[in-house]
Design an enzyme around this catalytic site. Sequence first.
Site, mmCIF file in Angstrom:
data_model
loop_
_atom_site.group_PDB
_atom_site.id
_atom_site.type_symbol
_atom_site.label_atom_id
_atom_site.label_comp_id
_atom_site.label_asym_id
_atom_site.label_seq_id
_atom_site.Cartn_x
_atom_site.Cartn_y
_atom_site.Cartn_z
ATOM 1 N N ILE A 685 101.924 -28.894 26.274
ATOM 2 C CA ILE A 685 102.422 -28.120 25.287
ATOM 3 C C ILE A 685 101.630 -26.564 25.466
ATOM 4 O O ILE A 685 101.956 -25.687 24.864
ATOM 5 C CB ILE A 685 102.001 -28.613 24.050
ATOM 6 C CG1 ILE A 685 100.258 -28.810 24.058
ATOM 7 C CG2 ILE A 685 102.509 -29.812 23.935
ATOM 8 C CD1 ILE A 685 99.590 -29.215 22.441
ATOM 9 N N SER A 690 91.747 -20.711 30.220
ATOM 10 C CA SER A 690 90.523 -21.812 30.556
ATOM 11 C C SER A 690 91.085 -22.990 30.826
ATOM 12 O O SER A 690 90.257 -24.057 31.167
ATOM 13 C CB SER A 690 89.698 -22.046 29.392
ATOM 14 O OG SER A 690 90.434 -22.246 28.029
ATOM 15 N N GLY A 691 92.450 -23.180 30.697
ATOM 16 C CA GLY A 691 92.674 -24.891 31.165
ATOM 17 C C GLY A 691 94.321 -24.939 30.653
ATOM 18 O O GLY A 691 95.032 -24.171 30.089
ATOM 19 N N VAL A 693 96.502 -27.518 27.837
ATOM 20 C CA VAL A 693 96.527 -28.096 26.699
ATOM 21 C C VAL A 693 97.787 -29.217 26.718
ATOM 22 O O VAL A 693 98.900 -28.835 27.023
ATOM 23 C CB VAL A 693 96.589 -27.383 25.579
ATOM 24 C CG1 VAL A 693 96.289 -28.132 24.363
ATOM 25 C CG2 VAL A 693 95.366 -26.395 25.785
ATOM 26 N N LYS A 708 92.360 -30.547 25.917
ATOM 27 C CA LYS A 708 92.302 -29.444 26.967
ATOM 28 C C LYS A 708 91.728 -29.744 28.189
ATOM 29 O O LYS A 708 90.430 -30.329 28.050
ATOM 30 C CB LYS A 708 91.647 -28.251 26.352
ATOM 31 C CG LYS A 708 91.331 -27.105 27.244
ATOM 32 C CD LYS A 708 90.467 -26.088 26.695
ATOM 33 C CE LYS A 708 91.016 -25.192 25.640
ATOM 34 N NZ LYS A 708 90.278 -23.820 25.119
ATOM 35 N N ASP A 807 86.821 -13.601 21.282
ATOM 36 C CA ASP A 807 88.345 -13.584 21.634
ATOM 37 C C ASP A 807 89.201 -13.737 20.461
ATOM 38 O O ASP A 807 89.881 -14.594 20.675
ATOM 39 C CB ASP A 807 88.377 -14.403 22.819
ATOM 40 C CG ASP A 807 89.862 -14.262 23.607
ATOM 41 O OD1 ASP A 807 90.381 -13.083 23.494
ATOM 42 O OD2 ASP A 807 90.509 -15.199 24.107
#
Length: 969
Positions: A685, A690-691, A693, A708, A807
């Site tokens: 999705i 960072s990766g 999900v 994640k 962030d």
Amino acid sequence: MAPLHRWLLHLAVAVAGLILPGVHAGAGDAASGDAGALLAAKAALSDQSGALSAWRARSSGDDLCRWPHVACAAGNTTVADGVVVGLYLGGLYLAGGFPVALCSLGSLRHLDMSSNDLTGPLPACLAGLQALETLNLASNNFSGELPAAYGGGFPSLAVLNLIQNLVSGAFPGFLANVTALQELLLAYNSFSPSSLPDNLGDLAALRVLFLANCSLTGNIPPSVGKLHNLVDLDLSSNNLTGEIPPSIVNLSSLVQIELFSNQLSGRIPAGLGGLKKLQQLDISMNHISGEIPEDMFTAPSLESVHMYQNNLTGRLPATVAAAARLTELMIFANQIEGPFPPEFGKNCPLQSLDVSDNRMSGQIPATLCAGGKLSQLLLLNNKFDGAIPAELGKCRSLMRVRLPCNRLSGPVPLEFWGLPHVYLLELRGNAFSGNVGAAIGRAANLSNLIIDNNRFTGVLPAELGNLTQLVVLSASDNSFTGTVPPSLASLLVLFLLDLSNNSLSGEIPRGIGELKNLTLLNLSNNHLSGSIPEELGGMDKMSTLDLSNNELSGQVPAQLQDLKLLGVLNLSYNKLTGHLPILFDTDQFRPSFLGNPGLCYGLCSRNGDSDSNRRARIQMAVAILTAAAGILLMSVAWFIYKYRSYNKRAVEVDNENSEWVLTSFHKVEFNERDIVNSLTENNLIGKGSSGMVYKAVVRPTGDTLAVKKLWANSMAASKKIDTFEAEVETLSKVRHKNIVKLFCCLTNEVCRLLVYEFMPNGSLGDFLHSAKAGILDWPARYKIALDAAEGLSYLHHDFVPAIIHRDVKSNNILLDADFRAKIADFGVAKSIGDGPATMSVIAGSCGYIAPEYAYTIHVTEKSDVYSFGVVMLELVTGKSPMSSDIGDKDLVAWTAINVEQNGAESVLDEKIAEHFKDEMCRVLRIALLCVKNLPNNRPSMRLVVKFLLDIKGENKPKAMKIAEAPPTT
């Protein structure tokens, strides 16, 4: 400046200080001494903007009175011409400590250095300025205790404004000795818990006492009743205890009483009705008990009364019906009983009424809108009965109506359905009957129609399709008949449609599949027939689809497998037949299809098939096998070609399938295999820096989670950020309703997973800058801003050690099913130890990065405040930080320029601004405070939360008093 030159200037100031008091000093000497003092002050300050660049030594013919920000005496018999009497340095981006050279300006009357970046302690020498009348140092970072000398000096000081600094120590009770004071403004400082001085009443000239959020404890001293000139009393947001002193009724000049958010108890003192000038009374969020005094509403100027969240009992006094200027009455969350006084609203310009969460009964007065200005009517969770008065159907000023959970009955007045400005109409949980009138089509501003759990009958009118702003339509648990109106397909911004538990029949309109923003569709427990439209598979934002307990037939559309965000699917107890789509043919989805005997699960029986059907299936199987053989041959070739990469990957797969270590931070009812099995492309999705999900629906609970999968170690190492350790170390300890919950983490030798709560409505950024733009009305945006601010405030001020997110952006603010906002993505979050965090890389996203990143590697929580200010600008303007329609500027610069040139209203989001301009402008001003260039000029997140709470729905005149320092007398 060279050291020798600086020394000579200080020497000049010292000499000037000796000469100024002398009775034989001439005007020229005094002016020359003042010029030296100003030059010495300039040398001691950091002036990044060059605001003081015109201050420089000149030939003897020139005059310091021409210098900017300087005012001199002229034509005054008590002060020689050319002598400095006013210094106005507010908002000039000055930094450094307080320049003690200013203490030698012996004729100075007005000193304004507010809204700068000044730090350090305040000098005691200021108390020696005999002529000083106004001292405004608000919105700086002055720290330490106030010098005790202030209590024995300042013979002429009328205004002392230190709002929003870092002044500490005990509350400076000695200021009660500065008897000339007219305004004492010390709000929002870091005083240690301490009480007000008993002799506070000695400040006989005092007109404004603003001590909000000063850590005050103890009782309000009775001597406050001696302040007969007091106009504004604000002791809000402290920890004051005891009763409101009865002597307060002696303050005949009072216009405003603000005592909200304390620990006050006891009864409201009788006699407030005698305060002839009193306009605003706010004693909300305390522990005040007893009945409301009968005379309170006899105060002739009373406009706004806030007494919510207390323990008040008894009835509303009859005198409230005679309050001629009352515009706001907010008494929710008490224990008030009985009916409204007769003809309440007839004699006043009532605008906002909230008596929710009490025990009130009786009928809604027909006179509530007699003044023609009622905009908010909130009566939820009481015992009101009877019908909605027909007169309210003519109240065209209404905007927000909430009447749920009462005992109201009868038909809703026809005109009431079509009020043109209402954006929220909530009638659920009553006994209303009759039809939804066709006049509903005239309610052009309606965004939330919530009428579930009543006794409405008849058909849903086709005119519902005219409500192009409608976001929520909830009409469940009624007795509606007829079909689902095909006109609902016109509601392109609709994200929730709940018509369950009615008697609707006919087919599901295929046009509903065009509602691409719909996240919840519930048509369960009706009599719907026909097939499930394939078009529903195109509603890619759908998270809940419930068509259970109907008479739907045919096959389950394979297109439903495309609903990637689907967390709840219920098609049970229908007449569905045929094979399940392969994605749904698992034990995980078995409960979604109960009560459909014609559905075929797995390798189900074929005994009832005809010979023709059997031959057709055999022919199909042969064709499939032939195609499979061809695919197999190609696969073999592909296998040979990819052998080496496959062999390498095999080692990684073995590692990924190796033993997982599950570390839980909350109670979980699933195992690691439930999570790992969800890591498929169909469940993907999202993807970020960072990766990736994934969405996971886990057994046996059916709960939906977000997983994640972080990038491999080598990638993280190349970024010099170990995302996994950062997120786990941070989030495993965080517990807050506005922070995304981390359930657990899973690790093995090569793979690392973080398991979060699933947020079905995605990100705020998506709702502001995608096809969903315009769905969120202003009340929803305001609530999101407040939720996110409270989450950040918790990280900065209430979590130990404090956390800088680093962030903050709209895409990292996620929305749950009820559109409550939660802060997410802590991949670069850092804890604050004894000092500011040091960054090895620039963290953040384009458009949100604070300007100090350009010249420092030290990060403070004020960088988060800047980023959150940008988010608030997004909420107010509807524009993204780097939008193409704002040219080559970022959102901060674009907003600032347009506000300066065209006014605040020019930047508001036109889609939602029509009825909320005032509130939106107030949030805009808070946002502009947050994005100030210098970090120390920005408010803390705790203060941002307070600013937003001050705005909350009540639209008080005093709401922005903190953000905009009060005017001096």
